[in-house]
Write an enzyme that holds these catalytic residues in place. Structure first.
Site, PDB file in Angstrom:
ATOM      1  N   ASN A 207       0.858  -1.179   0.000  1.00 46.49           N
ATOM      2  CA  ASN A 207       0.000   0.000   0.000  1.00 46.49           C
ATOM      3  C   ASN A 207       0.899   1.236   0.000  1.00 46.49           C
ATOM      4  OD1 ASN A 207       0.669   0.722   2.746  1.00 46.49           O
ATOM      5  ND2 ASN A 207      -0.895  -0.695   3.489  1.00 46.49           N
ATOM      6  N   LYS A 209       1.419   3.766   2.086  1.00 49.64           N
ATOM      7  CA  LYS A 209       2.177   4.034   3.307  1.00 49.64           C
ATOM      8  C   LYS A 209       3.382   3.091   3.419  1.00 49.64           C
ATOM      9  CE  LYS A 209       1.445   4.595   8.318  1.00 49.64           C
ATOM     10  NZ  LYS A 209       2.435   3.636   8.835  1.00 49.64           N
ATOM     11  N   ASP A 278      -5.497  -8.197   1.585  1.00 49.67           N
ATOM     12  CA  ASP A 278      -5.546  -9.642   1.288  1.00 49.67           C
ATOM     13  C   ASP A 278      -6.371  -9.893   0.028  1.00 49.67           C
ATOM     14  OD1 ASP A 278      -4.180 -10.025   3.672  1.00 49.67           O
ATOM     15  OD2 ASP A 278      -5.983 -10.529   4.810  1.00 49.67           O
TER      16      ASP A 278
END
Length: 331
Positions: A207, A209, A278
Site C-alpha cells: 500500500n 504508506k 488480502d
C-alpha cells in the site's frame, strides 16, 4: 465488460491452482455495546454480546482465492496452542486444505483480537511471534513446497508477509528461484521492513504508506508524478515486472515498465479497511496468472478491495457481487 467477458475471466480462475506461503493468523472479533466508562480508568466498558473467529493473513488470502473460484494450497506455521487448534478448525470449516500447515510448539499462533462497538473498532490486542521461524522449520517448509512444485500443478505462488517470521529471506529466495526456473509467476504482499528481500518477482503489491516507508522515498499522497518516478526506480532496482500500489481512498496505481496507470476508487460507504490488502493480492495474483493485462488486473483489484471495505471485519470478496460490479463498470 459484458457478461461473456466477465464469465470467461472467472472460467480461467477456476482452472488456476495457487500456492499461498506466509503469515497466517486468527482474527477474533468481540462485538458489544458501550454505555458507560470504567470507574478504574478513563476507558469505555464494552459489554460483549458476540465473539467470532475468522481466518486472517495468508489464510484470508487463501479464502479470497477460493471464493474467486480457484484452488489455494496454504503453507504456514502455527503454534501448538488453543489458538492453533482453532485455526485448524477454521480451515476445516471453510474447506481450506491444512496439508501445508506446520505446528511449531516454540511459537504462538498469531491472533488479532478486535473489540467492536456500534460498528467501530475500540481497541485491537495482538498475540504473536515475530521472530523468524527456526532453521529446522524453514527447511521443513522449503522441502514441502519443493515437493508440491515437483508433483502438482502450480500456476502462481503468492508470498504473504505480515512480518511474523514465516517468509524468511532464504525461504523466499529458494522458492522464488525455483518458480522462475519453472516459469511460475510469483507475487508478494510485503511489509515495509522486508522490502529489499524481494527481488525478481512478477507482482509486488504494497500500500502507499508501506511503499513510502519501505523505500524511504519522500512522497506525499496524491503526488502521482513522484510516485511514478519512485516506482520506476524501485522496480528497476528490485527487478520487478509489475508494481501495484493501493492508495486507499484515492484508488490504485500500477506500473509495468512500459506505462503506468492510475484508477480512482468507486465511491463507497467504508465500514472497515481490514483485510482489503488480502483481497487485492488474491485478485491481482489470479488475474496475472490468467494472463490478463495490467489494466484489468488493477481495475479488478480496485473493485474487489472496495467491496470488502463495505463490510466490518476481515471477510473474503463475494464473487457474485464482484461479477455484478465488473459487468456494470466500464473496464
Amino acid at each position: 465488460m459484458d457478461k461473456a467477458e466477465v464469465n470467461e475471466i472467472f472460467n480461467r480462475f477456476s482452472k488456476i491452482r495457487a500456492l499461498v506461503i506466509g503469515d497466517a493468523m486468527v482474527d477474533t472479533y468481540l462485538w458489544g455495546k458501550v454505555d458507560r466508562l470504567s470507574p478504574e480508568a478513563p476507558v469505555p466498558i464494552v459489554s460483549v454480546t458476540t465473539r467470532e473467529n475468522r481466518l486472517g493473513g495468508a489464510a484470508n488470502v487463501s479464502r479470497n482465492i477460493q471464493e474467486l473460484g480457484a484452488t489455494p494450497k496454504l503453507f504456514a506455521v502455527v503454534g501448538n496452542d488453543d489458538n492453533g487448534k482453532e485455526f485448524l478448525n477454521l480451515l476445516d470449516k471453510r474447506k481450506v486444505s491444512a496439508e501445508g500447515i506446520f505446528i511449531d510448539p516454540s511459537r504462538n499462533t498469531t491472533v488479532k483480537n478486535r473489540v467492536i462497538s456500534a460498528g467501530k473498532q475500540i481497541v485491537r490486542i495482538d498475540e504473536e511471534s515475530i521472530e523468524y521461524i527456526s532453521e529446522e522449520m524453514e527447511n521443513r517448509l522449503i522441502e514441502a513446497i519443493k515437493t508440491e512444485l515437483e508433483t502438482q500443478q502450480v500456476d502462481v505462488i503468492v508470498f504473504v508477509d505480515y512480518n511474523k517470521g514465516v517468509v524468511t529471506p532464504n525461504l523466499f529466495k529458494t522458492i522464488n528461484d525455483l518458480a522462475q526456473e519453472k516459469g511460475i509467476p510469483t507475487s508478494v504482499d510485503p511489509k515495509k521492513q522486508n522490502f529489499t528481500n524481494y527481488k525478481n518477482v512478477s507482482l509486488f503489491k504494497p500500500n502507499f504508506k508501506e511503499f513510502v516507508e519501505g523505500t524511504s522515498f519522500p512522497l506525499k499522497k496524491g503526488d502521482l508524478a513522484g510516485l511514478k518516478k519512485a516506482a520506476e526506480t524501485f522496480k528497476t532496482r528490485q527487478q520487478l515486472k509489475l508494481i501495484l500500489i493501493t492508495l486507499s481512498e484515492l484508488g490504485i496505481f500500477i506500473i509495468n515498465g512500459d506505462e503506468e496507470q492510475y484508477y480512482p476508487v468507486a465511491i463507497r460507504d467504508i465500514a472497515d479497511v481490514s483485510g482489503a490488502g488480502d483481497t487485492v493480492i488474491a485478485v491481482a495474483s489470479l488475474a496475472m496468472a490468467a494472463g490478463l493485462p495490467p489494466k484489468i488486473i488493477a481495475q479488478m483489484s480496485n473493485l474487489a478491495g472496495g467491496l470488502v471495505c463495505e463490510k466490518v471485519g476481515v471477510v473474503p470478496v463475494d464473487q457474485t457481487q464482484l461479477k455484478k460490479e465488473m459487468k456494470s463498470q466500464k473496464i
